[in-house]
Design a protein around this motif. Structure first.
Motif, PDB file in Angstrom:
ATOM      1  N   THR A 112      39.738  66.233  -4.318  1.00  0.00           N
ATOM      2  CA  THR A 112      38.823  65.366  -3.577  1.00  0.00           C
ATOM      3  C   THR A 112      37.771  66.240  -2.905  1.00  0.00           C
ATOM      4  O   THR A 112      38.085  67.310  -2.376  1.00  0.00           O
ATOM      5  N   GLN A 120      31.373  60.627   0.069  1.00  0.00           N
ATOM      6  CA  GLN A 120      31.898  61.084  -1.206  1.00  0.00           C
ATOM      7  C   GLN A 120      30.794  61.768  -2.014  1.00  0.00           C
ATOM      8  O   GLN A 120      29.671  61.290  -2.075  1.00  0.00           O
ATOM      9  N   VAL A 136      29.234  62.752  -5.538  1.00  0.00           N
ATOM     10  CA  VAL A 136      29.310  62.138  -6.867  1.00  0.00           C
ATOM     11  C   VAL A 136      28.260  62.751  -7.792  1.00  0.00           C
ATOM     12  O   VAL A 136      27.407  63.537  -7.373  1.00  0.00           O
ATOM     13  N   GLY A 137      28.339  62.370  -9.066  1.00  0.00           N
ATOM     14  CA  GLY A 137      27.302  62.676 -10.041  1.00  0.00           C
ATOM     15  C   GLY A 137      27.157  64.152 -10.347  1.00  0.00           C
ATOM     16  O   GLY A 137      28.117  64.921 -10.391  1.00  0.00           O
ATOM     17  N   LEU A 179      28.580  66.617  -7.875  1.00  0.00           N
ATOM     18  CA  LEU A 179      30.024  66.800  -7.953  1.00  0.00           C
ATOM     19  C   LEU A 179      30.383  67.766  -9.074  1.00  0.00           C
ATOM     20  O   LEU A 179      31.275  68.616  -8.924  1.00  0.00           O
ATOM     21  N   LYS A 226      35.371  65.915 -12.367  1.00  0.00           N
ATOM     22  CA  LYS A 226      35.256  64.684 -11.571  1.00  0.00           C
ATOM     23  C   LYS A 226      36.350  64.577 -10.517  1.00  0.00           C
ATOM     24  O   LYS A 226      36.061  64.341  -9.357  1.00  0.00           O
TER      25      LYS A 226
END
Length: 991
Positions: A90, A105, A107-108, A111, A136
């Motif tokens: 995470t 968070q 993302v994309g 990340l 991911k």
């Protein structure tokens, strides 16, 4: 010579051939066949059918001529002692808001870069060659992490560093990375399950398959010049630091077609396989943003914004920065929107945008007097963000203006400046006034760039629905002869997806070996059924050749439909739209109408009155003239044929929505150019639609080929769900469609449509209501309810089979409990999931006319495979029922998740197992698709369910397109928006 280019090679009339590997054609492995037989024997003796999660395979099919086929699978051989250790990752970016901690968070693309940083961090230095990731959420290691590693990541704080940067920027966010142990997975347990004849136990394959797919996919994901999308990988930029355009096929309107490879781990009896297939996708053309806008079109700025939203662009106006290795560090931005009038509306000095999508001369932002100076002046300030209080981030590249400090009234300490002036003064870059300015910030904090300094970053896949022209070009690009695809897969595929042992970062790093040759499998060719029509002298068989036939015969005269509908009258409307270029014009004439009228009669349709016709002129697309005409014509005619001047979809959608739902009038749309050819075969094809819409029955099959279906006690149901495509409005729903037979003739399949309770929900939420409507119709026609309900369910992936039993089956049973009386008892239900979006392909191994299509080299229609790429424990098979006109044929995959019907059926003579019964019935059902004189690629109930879902998209077309700025939001659709008129609801309105 076999080329590896695009569609250009398809136009050459090269000799038809099949793929022959350099090593020759190996026989399918006999040890696999023996293991399948042994497991099947154990299944039949050790486990009752009702004790399994899914029904066990009753046997392998035996009917049809045997054939050896290439299959696009490679055998994977992992070390028997390989253990895969899974770890959940995470990543959060913490913030303090109003004294409270909040976590954002990551993302994309960001990340993915964080995972690169994780793999580089000091804490994992001893494991770097033992780790793979999906970039991911997971890490997979062949060595268990020590306790000190897990302790270090509870959490580990990492300063974000962009790709290619040597050091993090001063203000780079501090991220928190946590790693938690999920558990070990022993590959030997999977192998034991696949090879064991002890079939009584259960084993959850999904976790280890997921881990193996992470191992398989890591190679492509870690390559900087590849784009990966859903197990597909594409080489998109030979020079990762450059912006040189690629040379694949152009799709027009700013998109290109790129070819790559799909790969996935699959399992079969005794072995683990890697499924490799040629893949295709539409990408944004990596060119200048101005060129992209020109290609797409700047006229409709709402559509242009939808096209460009979330597209990453590489800025070109700043002096390049390089890392210590001499690599250029690109400055990429993501387009949020076109400049709009409400940008920065809450700032003290909001942006001044003349209109949505305004050009650089009409988009202004606030700057202090000292902030605008030529870029060649020493100590030139950075470019600031509109509305931000400071701008110290290194390398910012867009027109960003700071929120000014408080100043006395009337003394602003700055001024507004246009984007055009700013870039001219600061960077000596002239801008074109007609191109929209893009916002790479947000609405609240806009950040503007002119198109002149933007270049589209390579490797960005387009998720938008292709327009008709692009679709046609993509189909042409994807169409390659089977021999070419087989060669690409067998020779190029292993290297492309990292299977070869010399590939750095490939699957061999875990000690896994892969046979770099495609496997061969045993298949069978099922015979075509007898397709029956009517003639004045009685029933007549059609001459079926390679799954096709013709109603217009040379020697016996035209064949007639089995049940010809009766038309009180039909009417033709030729449509003209003012100021619209008409690529398909036609002039109606009495001889042309008479010829079509005669074509209807030749097929057995009873026309009681001669046809009439008229011309309808629309002044513009919003003109209601056609709607008024349909309202007037409905009481007088059963069907109207509308002769269209153009194939534009908006016109078709509008016609079907108003006719089906508003007026209750059957319509058949044809293009003027096609009708004007006065071709008997084309007219006969259109007659198929006329007959189906008016409750006729086109072709039938010999009762012997339908088996227990011919008794008239089994209703066959097709179910599909259509979902919003990318670019749809927020109100776009998912829609479920259901069709069902009404008798043993299998000629009529009325339908029902319902809005799903949630968008993109696959489980059919109103299945009970839908099935009850079909049962009521069956009861109305047959005076009794069916004893069997055979369901073909489309659109379900192999990870959703449980969902069908747990969520949909109870709704089917609920409908039955409400419809069947206590004395009737519940019906027997069998559910077969039909898969079209898989990647299994089979290729012929020799040019034998009995087993291979001589026109293109595909396996002959009727080819079925149920061994060597399936599991003995499951009841499934691949069926290529159709003859592909061009390109590589794709079989349909059929998987039985529930069976209460077939075990109770007596096997006819010549059938060895109930598997034969289902396989042959499914194949034969591909020949009763009433709109065509050929076998279709998926069985008819599923094909019809797909068509009715497509009709729902016509009714909701406004929701399936992105609304433009300022457009009034549409209300959320309900069932009423897809409910057809009462006059049509029990007829095949969707044909």
């Amino acid at each position: 010579m076999v080329g590896n280019g695009g569609y250009q090679g398809q136009k050459r009339r090269d000799p038809v051939s099949v793929y022959v590997a350099p090593r020759g054609i190996p026989c399918p492995k006999q040890e696999v066949t023996k293991a399948e037989d042994a497991q099947l024997k154990q299944l039949q003796s050790a486990r009752p059918a009702d004790s399994a999660e899914f029904p066990p395979r009753p046997g392998y099919g035996t009917r049809g001529e045997g054939v050896t086929l290439w299959a696009n699978f490679f055998e994977l051989n992992p070390p028997t002692n390989l253990v895969l250790h899974r770890y959940a990752v995470t990543v959060v970016e913490p913030h303090i808001v109003n004294g409270k901690r909040e976590e954002k968070q990551v993302v994309g693309k960001k990340l993915k870069q964080v995972f690169r940083l994780i793999l580089e961090c000091q804490q994992l230095r001893d494991y770097r060659n033992d780790i793979v990731t999906d970039f991911k959420a997971q890490l997979v290691s062949r060595v268990a992490f020590g306790a000190e590693v897990l302790e270090a990541f509870r959490p580990l704080r990492i300063r974000y560093r962009a790709e290619l940067e040597d050091d993090a920027r001063v203000n780079a966010p501090l991220l928190e990375v946590s790693i938690a142990r999920v558990g070990p997975l022993a590959v030997s347990e999977l192998i034991e399950y696949l090879t064991s004849t002890n079939v009584g136990g259960t084993f959850d394959k999904q976790p280890i398959l997921q881990a193996l797919n992470i191992l398989l996919g890591h190679y492509a994901k870690q390559c900087p010049n590849r784009a990966t999308v859903r197990q597909r990988s594409f080489v998109v930029d030979p020079n990762p630091n450059g912006v040189a355009p690629l040379a694949p096929d152009s799709l027009g309107a700013g998109l290109i077609a790129v070819r790559g490879f799909f790969s996935s781990i699959r399992v079969a009896t005794t072995r683990i396989l890697v499924n490799v297939n040629v893949a295709h996708a539409a990408f944004y053309n990596p060119t200048g943003l101005a060129q992209s806008m020109i290609a797409f079109g700047k006229g409709d700025k709402g559509r242009l914004q939808s096209f460009l939203k979330r597209v990453r662009v590489r800025t070109t106006h700043l002096k390049p920065r390089k890392n210590e290795a001499g690599q250029i560090i690109p400055v990429d931005k993501t387009i949020f929107a076109l400049a709009n009038t409400d940008d920065g509306s809450k700032d003290n000095h909001p942006s001044q945008v003349a209109s949505f999508g305004a050009g650089p001369h009409h988009v202004k932002f606030w700057v202090s007097d000292a902030q605008v100076r030529p870029s060649n002046v020493p100590h030139a300030p950075p470019v600031w963000n509109a509305g931000k209080s400071n701008g110290k981030n290194k390398g910012e590249s867009s027109t960003k203006t700071p929120k000014p400090e408080a100043s006395p009234a009337g003394n602003s300490g700055g001024r507004y400046i246009s984007v055009a002036e700013y870039f001219q003064v600061t960077y000596q870059i002239s801008t074109h006034p007609d191109f929209p300015v893009v916002n790479v910030g947000t609405t609240a904090k806009p950040s503007y760039l002119p198109v002149e300094v933007c270049h589209i970053v390579p490797g960005q896949i387009s998720q938008a629905r292709l327009n008709p022209t692009q679709t046609e070009k993509m189909i042409k690009f994807a169409l390659r002869k089977p021999v070419v695809n087989a060669q690409s897969i067998d020779r190029d595929g292993p290297n492309a997806v990292g299977l070869s042992p010399h590939m750095v970062g490939g699957i061999s790093r875990f000690g896994v070996n892969v046979d770099n040759n495609m496997i061969t499998v045993p298949g069978r060719i099922l015979e075509s059924p007898n397709v029956q029509y009517s003639t004045p002298s009685g029933t007549q068989k059609a001459d079926v050749v390679s799954g096709s036939w013709n109603m217009v015969t040379r020697n016996r005269g035209p064949l007639r439909f089995n049940v010809g509908a009766t038309l009180r009258s039909w009417h033709a409307v030729i449509l003209h739209i003012a100021n619209l270029k008409e690529p398909h014009p036609v002039s109606l004439s009495k001889p042309l109408i008479a010829a079509f009228d005669q074509a209807l009669k030749n097929t057995g349709i009873k026309v009681t009155r001669p046809a009439s016709w008229e011309t309808v002129q629309m002044s513009d697309p919003q003109d209601s003239a056609l709607a008024v005409a349909m309202q007037r014509l409905q009481p007088q005619h059963d069907i109207i044929m509308i002769i269209l001047p153009t194939s534009e979809k908006w016109l078709y959608d509008r016609i079907k929505n108003y006719a089906d739902r508003g007026v209750g009038l059957h319509t058949v749309c044809v293009l003027g150019a096609q009708l004007g050819k006065n071709d008997p075969q084309y007219m006969a094809n259109v007659a198929h639609k006329f007959n189906l819409k008016r409750r006729g029955v086109n072709q039938k099959l010999d009762n012997a080929k339908l088996g227990f279906i011919s008794k008239g006690t089994t209703m066959i149901v097709g179910i599909d769900v259509t979902h919003p495509s990318p670019g749809s409005a927020e109100t776009a729903p998912s829609v479920a469609g259901m069709v069902a037979s009404v008798d043993a003739q299998l000629g009529q399949w009325p339908a029902d449509l319902r809005i799903q309770s949630e968008a993109r929900q696959e489980s059919v939420s109103k299945l009970d209501v839908m099935l009850k409507t079909r049962l009521d119709l069956w009861l109305k026609k047959n005076k009794q309810l069916p004893r069997n309900i055979l369901v073909y369910r489309d659109g379900v992936s192999d990870t959703q089979y449980d969902m069908v039993l747990q969520e949909e089956l109870p709704l089917l049973r609920k409908a039955c409990s409400e419809s069947y009386g206590k004395n009737d008892g519940p019906p027997n239900i069998t559910i077969v999931v039909v898969g079209k979006r898989h990647h299994a392909r089979f290729f012929a191994t020799k040019m034998d006319a009995n087993i291979t299509d001589q026109k293109n080299g595909n396996p002959k229609n009727g080819t079925i495979v149920d061994r060597h790429v399936t599991e003995a424990r499951n009841w499934d098979f691949f069926l290529q029922s159709h003859a592909a006109i061009q390109g590589t044929a794709r079989p349909a995959h059929y998987y039985v998740v529930l069976d209460e019907i077939f075990p109770k059926q007596q096997l006819p003579y010549g059938f060895s197992t109930h598997a034969d019964l289902l396989e042959e019935l499914t194949h034969n059902l591909c020949y009763v698709f009433g709109r065509a004189t050929k076998a279709v690629s998926i069985c008819t109930p599923v094909y019809y369910a797909h068509l009715v879902c497509e009709r729902a998209r016509c009714y909701l077309s406004q929701h399936y397109t992105m609304p433009g700025p300022g457009q009034v939001a549409l209300p959320t659709p309900t069932d009423e928006n897809v409910r057809v008129h009462n006059r049509l609801k029990d007829e095949m309105f969707y044909i």
